[in-house]
Scaffold this motif. Structure first.
Motif, PDB file in Angstrom:
ATOM      1  N   ALA A 124      -8.750  -0.378   7.161  1.00 57.53           N
ATOM      2  CA  ALA A 124      -7.849  -1.531   7.147  1.00 57.53           C
ATOM      3  C   ALA A 124      -8.632  -2.834   7.150  1.00 57.53           C
ATOM      4  O   ALA A 124      -8.299  -3.772   6.411  1.00 57.53           O
ATOM      5  N   HIS A 132       1.068  -5.738   6.377  1.00 57.56           N
ATOM      6  CA  HIS A 132       1.174  -5.320   4.983  1.00 57.56           C
ATOM      7  C   HIS A 132       2.420  -4.455   4.785  1.00 57.56           C
ATOM      8  O   HIS A 132       2.970  -3.897   5.746  1.00 57.56           O
ATOM      9  N   PHE A 187       0.845  -1.195   0.000  1.00 60.15           N
ATOM     10  CA  PHE A 187       0.000   0.000   0.000  1.00 60.15           C
ATOM     11  C   PHE A 187       0.879   1.243   0.000  1.00 60.15           C
ATOM     12  O   PHE A 187       1.851   1.336   0.758  1.00 60.15           O
ATOM     13  N   LEU A 239     -10.144  -3.302   3.627  1.00 62.20           N
ATOM     14  CA  LEU A 239      -9.152  -3.696   2.624  1.00 62.20           C
ATOM     15  C   LEU A 239      -8.581  -5.090   2.893  1.00 62.20           C
ATOM     16  O   LEU A 239      -8.056  -5.733   1.990  1.00 62.20           O
ATOM     17  N   ASN A 240      -8.706  -5.541   4.141  1.00 60.97           N
ATOM     18  CA  ASN A 240      -8.298  -6.904   4.484  1.00 60.97           C
ATOM     19  C   ASN A 240      -9.385  -7.934   4.191  1.00 60.97           C
ATOM     20  O   ASN A 240      -9.179  -9.134   4.381  1.00 60.97           O
ATOM     21  N   HIS A 262      -2.839   0.899  10.964  1.00 62.41           N
ATOM     22  CA  HIS A 262      -3.664  -0.304  11.065  1.00 62.41           C
ATOM     23  C   HIS A 262      -3.322  -1.322   9.978  1.00 62.41           C
ATOM     24  O   HIS A 262      -3.397  -2.537  10.219  1.00 62.41           O
ATOM     25  N   LEU A 263      -2.931  -0.863   8.791  1.00 65.56           N
ATOM     26  CA  LEU A 263      -2.507  -1.796   7.740  1.00 65.56           C
ATOM     27  C   LEU A 263      -1.147  -2.409   8.074  1.00 65.56           C
ATOM     28  O   LEU A 263      -0.931  -3.611   7.872  1.00 65.56           O
ATOM     29  N   VAL A 286       3.693  -1.168   3.847  1.00 66.21           N
ATOM     30  CA  VAL A 286       3.054   0.154   3.844  1.00 66.21           C
ATOM     31  C   VAL A 286       4.099   1.260   3.740  1.00 66.21           C
ATOM     32  O   VAL A 286       5.091   1.251   4.461  1.00 66.21           O
ATOM     33  N   SER A 311      -1.312  -5.132  10.395  1.00 63.63           N
ATOM     34  CA  SER A 311      -1.811  -6.368   9.763  1.00 63.63           C
ATOM     35  C   SER A 311      -0.766  -7.008   8.852  1.00 63.63           C
ATOM     36  O   SER A 311      -1.097  -7.847   8.005  1.00 63.63           O
ATOM     37  N   ILE A 366      -4.672   4.976   8.913  1.00 57.83           N
ATOM     38  CA  ILE A 366      -4.840   3.865   7.980  1.00 57.83           C
ATOM     39  C   ILE A 366      -3.526   3.104   7.839  1.00 57.83           C
ATOM     40  O   ILE A 366      -3.499   1.864   7.864  1.00 57.83           O
TER      41      ILE A 366
END
Length: 345
Positions: free
Chosen positions: A328, A25, A4, A331-332, A19-20, A27, A23, A16
């Motif tokens: 998040a 990702h 992302f 998108l997850n 939180h991504l 980022v 998870s 955002i």
């Protein structure tokens, strides 16, 4: 794991990204540090339950934001070992007479059943107002909302940046176009969003706050947020230091030069609420608040497939953290608590 690229490091983009990254990702946040960013200039009041706005979609968003705050801050501060200056110190809401006070008390306390996090709600006499906030005028009766609080936007952004890096994310201070980014693009450029796209349409307001100090007076104990008459509020920013605001000016200009006229106006308002002390102006802060249609945040895809979050307006610090959580989750491919379709108009 997905990649992302998030353009804009205000409260929406930073939350955002956090939180991504949490998870797992990949980022990257791109932020060019525009002066006038709404997040760092805001007073940071967290007390949505007193609002008289009738937009149910907006109200669901800001009350879920307030509900999320204590757990969000606890996790963030524990992870980064940094203070966000979050204080759940209550809110004193002033009214011009006893009749208006009673109506407001009935309206606000009726929300407790569905929002228990707002805590105790009670009417305050003028003497009780003075006892709780010694510097404040005793001319007005009030309603006290225990769950009201405040946050420093600057401190919160610093903690979020640290947490993003902690989870392996990147924060790059540079300008970049969405077409030059890797992976999925999330565009959170606030008042400057029109530089890339006119969808959604983003307008902005210039808001000014006066920071001042009370001289020659014994420091008061930690004081609640004060919601004055009309769109006026006061927050404590340090020992015997306060910020009062705000002005509202619809503009297409991006100037953040403080206005002497607005400073004089806000100083006069401060003297109205602090009539028995000597006030020393310190500085003015200026923020450019982004708004979208019906003053309802936009959360969804634009026509070219870029995911856009914008238009948080004057309650960005209230709803920004929970927007990060919800985006998040969306998108997850996970279930969200809020229906994000409500904000993808």
């Amino acid at each position: 794991m997905s990649t992302f690229s998030i353009i804009g490091g205000g409260i929406a983009g930073a939350s955002i990204a956090y939180h991504l990254a949490k998870s797992n990702h990949n980022v990257t946040v791109y932020d060019r540090s525009d002066k006038g960013q709404a997040t760092t200039a805001s007073a940071g009041i967290i007390c949505p339950w007193i609002s008289q706005r009738r937009n149910k979609k907006w109200y669901r968003l800001v009350t879920e934001g307030a509900r999320y705050y204590p757990d969000f801050i606890q996790e963030l501060e524990m992870k980064t070992k940094q203070s966000t200056d979050y204080r759940r110190n209550g809110a004193i809401c002033l009214f011009k007479d006893d009749h208006i006070q009673q109506l407001a008390f009935e309206r606000i306390s009726a929300k407790q059943e569905v929002s228990p996090e707002m805590g105790d709600v009670r009417k305050m006499s003028k003497a009780e107002v003075k006892e709780m906030h010694p510097h404040l005028t005793d001319y007005y009766p009030a309603v006290y909302v225990e769950g009201g609080g405040q946050i420093s936007g600057k401190s919160l952004l610093n903690a979020l940046k640290e947490a993003i890096l902690f989870h392996g994310g990147k924060w790059i201070n540079q300008d970049i176009s969405p077409t030059s980014c890797d992976g999925k693009v999330i565009y959170t450029a606030g008042a400057w969003a029109g530089e890339y796209s006119s969808n959604p349409i983003v307008r902005h307001q210039r808001a000014e706050l006066l920071h001042l100090k009370i001289n020659g007076s014994t420091p008061a104990k930690q004081t609640p947020v004060v919601m004055g008459l009309g769109p006026m509020y006061i927050v404590e920013t340090g020992s015997n230091q306060y910020a009062i605001g705000t002005t509202h000016e619809d503009t297409e200009d991006f100037s953040i030069t403080p206005s002497l006229e607005n400073q004089q106006y806000l100083h006069g308002e401060a003297e109205r609420y602090f009539p028995d002390v000597v006030l020393d102006d310190q500085f003015m802060s200026v923020g450019l608040r982004p708004f979208t249609r019906d003053s309802l945040p936009y959360i969804g895809y634009s026509e070219d497939g870029v995911f856009v979050v914008n238009g948080l307006g004057s309650t960005g610090l209230t709803c920004g953290p929970v927007i990060g959580r919800e985006v998040a989750a969306y998108l997850n491919g996970e279930e969200t608590i809020l229906n994000l379709k409500d904000y993808a108009y």
